[in-house]
Design a protein around this motif. Structure first.
Motif, PDB file in Angstrom:
ATOM      1  N   ALA A 101      13.156  -0.921   5.329  1.00 14.17           N
ATOM      2  CA  ALA A 101      12.657  -2.302   5.386  1.00 14.17           C
ATOM      3  C   ALA A 101      12.333  -2.792   3.971  1.00 14.17           C
ATOM      4  O   ALA A 101      11.832  -2.033   3.141  1.00 14.17           O
ATOM      5  CB  ALA A 101      11.420  -2.381   6.260  1.00 14.17           C
ATOM      6  N   PRO A 102      12.611  -4.061   3.699  1.00 11.01           N
ATOM      7  CA  PRO A 102      12.269  -4.595   2.375  1.00 11.01           C
ATOM      8  C   PRO A 102      10.756  -4.744   2.219  1.00 11.01           C
ATOM      9  O   PRO A 102      10.012  -4.735   3.200  1.00 11.01           O
ATOM     10  CB  PRO A 102      12.963  -5.960   2.357  1.00 11.01           C
ATOM     11  N   VAL A 103      10.331  -4.893   0.968  1.00 15.77           N
ATOM     12  CA  VAL A 103       8.923  -5.154   0.684  1.00 15.77           C
ATOM     13  C   VAL A 103       8.588  -6.526   1.266  1.00 15.77           C
ATOM     14  O   VAL A 103       9.360  -7.474   1.131  1.00 15.77           O
ATOM     15  CB  VAL A 103       8.657  -5.122  -0.840  1.00 15.77           C
ATOM     16  N   GLY A 104       7.444  -6.632   1.933  1.00 22.52           N
ATOM     17  CA  GLY A 104       7.034  -7.905   2.540  1.00 22.52           C
ATOM     18  C   GLY A 104       6.831  -8.997   1.499  1.00 22.52           C
ATOM     19  O   GLY A 104       6.425  -8.728   0.362  1.00 22.52           O
ATOM     20  N   ARG A 105       7.093 -10.224   1.878  1.00 21.23           N
ATOM     21  CA  ARG A 105       6.960 -11.362   0.951  1.00 21.23           C
ATOM     22  C   ARG A 105       5.534 -11.568   0.469  1.00 21.23           C
ATOM     23  O   ARG A 105       5.306 -12.045  -0.625  1.00 21.23           O
ATOM     24  CB  ARG A 105       7.460 -12.642   1.619  1.00 21.23           C
ATOM     25  N   ASP A 106       4.564 -11.201   1.289  1.00 18.47           N
ATOM     26  CA  ASP A 106       3.166 -11.394   0.916  1.00 18.47           C
ATOM     27  C   ASP A 106       2.546 -10.157   0.256  1.00 18.47           C
ATOM     28  O   ASP A 106       1.340 -10.118   0.018  1.00 18.47           O
ATOM     29  CB  ASP A 106       2.339 -11.799   2.138  1.00 18.47           C
ATOM     30  N   ALA A 107       3.361  -9.149  -0.080  1.00 17.87           N
ATOM     31  CA  ALA A 107       2.861  -7.925  -0.706  1.00 17.87           C
ATOM     32  C   ALA A 107       2.360  -8.200  -2.126  1.00 17.87           C
ATOM     33  O   ALA A 107       2.960  -8.976  -2.865  1.00 17.87           O
ATOM     34  CB  ALA A 107       3.952  -6.866  -0.737  1.00 17.87           C
ATOM     35  N   MET A 108       1.255  -7.579  -2.476  1.00 14.33           N
ATOM     36  CA  MET A 108       0.702  -7.673  -3.828  1.00 14.33           C
ATOM     37  C   MET A 108       1.196  -6.435  -4.585  1.00 14.33           C
ATOM     38  O   MET A 108       0.790  -5.320  -4.265  1.00 14.33           O
ATOM     39  CB  MET A 108      -0.818  -7.700  -3.781  1.00 14.33           C
ATOM     40  N   CYS A 109       2.066  -6.636  -5.564  1.00 20.83           N
ATOM     41  CA  CYS A 109       2.695  -5.532  -6.273  1.00 20.83           C
ATOM     42  C   CYS A 109       2.286  -5.526  -7.737  1.00 20.83           C
ATOM     43  O   CYS A 109       2.140  -6.580  -8.346  1.00 20.83           O
ATOM     44  CB  CYS A 109       4.220  -5.653  -6.177  1.00 20.83           C
ATOM     45  N   THR A 110       2.127  -4.322  -8.276  1.00 21.97           N
ATOM     46  CA  THR A 110       1.806  -4.222  -9.699  1.00 21.97           C
ATOM     47  C   THR A 110       3.002  -4.693 -10.521  1.00 21.97           C
ATOM     48  O   THR A 110       4.150  -4.551 -10.108  1.00 21.97           O
ATOM     49  CB  THR A 110       1.464  -2.775 -10.092  1.00 21.97           C
ATOM     50  N   MET A 111       2.713  -5.234 -11.663  1.00 18.72           N
ATOM     51  CA  MET A 111       3.768  -5.758 -12.535  1.00 18.72           C
ATOM     52  C   MET A 111       4.223  -4.672 -13.499  1.00 18.72           C
ATOM     53  O   MET A 111       4.105  -4.798 -14.708  1.00 18.72           O
ATOM     54  CB  MET A 111       3.255  -6.988 -13.289  1.00 18.72           C
TER      55      MET A 111
END
Length: 157
Positions: A101-111
């Protein structure tokens, strides 16, 4: 003659209640050993295996880039670490998350940037169609990649 039928019927019913199979003559049947592992079953009797095509680019791992086939149940294909990859897929099958599954659109990801590696996985896993892309452009994507190692190569970064 009716008494013999009743006797045979009585033995069969008693054995059934006790969990012992019997022949039509009333004699107990010897247990038939069954294969202990899934790989021991003929392919026609087993569930269809996983079949994936894994294409990797810019991984930084010698020999890892390119397109490889991976089959599980039975293990095979041209994948460099087929046994380990199938073991990982079996482990992931027991979880509730879809590793493709792809990463969710609302996921908070480190830069953070994990490098230029990209991968595409297509085929069938657990009876479902797979068409997934992977990269390492942020922390979420890096975690997603690592969760699928060794299906995907473990690259630096």
């Amino acid at each position: 003659m009716p008494r013999l039928r009743l006797l045979v019927l009585g033995v069969a019913v008693s054995a059934a209640l006790a969990g012992t199979p019997v022949a039509a003559t009333g004699a107990p049947l010897a247990p038939v050993p069954l294969p202990l592992s899934e790989e021991a079953w003929p392919q026609s009797a087993a569930a269809p295996g996983d079949q994936l095509t894994v294409t990797v680019a810019d991984s930084g791992v010698a020999g890892a880039d390119g397109t490889r086939r991976l089959t599980c149940r039975p293990v095979g294909g041209t994948h460099l670490r087929a046994r380990a990859a199938c073991d990982r897929l079996a482990e992931l099958a027991t979880g509730s998350r879809d590793p493709f599954a792809p990463v969710g659109r609302d996921a908070m990801c480190t830069m953070q940037y994990g490098g230029p590696a990209t991968a595409r996985v297509t085929g069938t896993w657990q009876g479902r169609s797979v068409n997934a892309s992977f990269d390492k452009k942020n922390g979420c994507e890096i975690s997603r990649w690592r969760a699928l190692e060794p299906v995907l190569p473990a690259s630096a970064g």
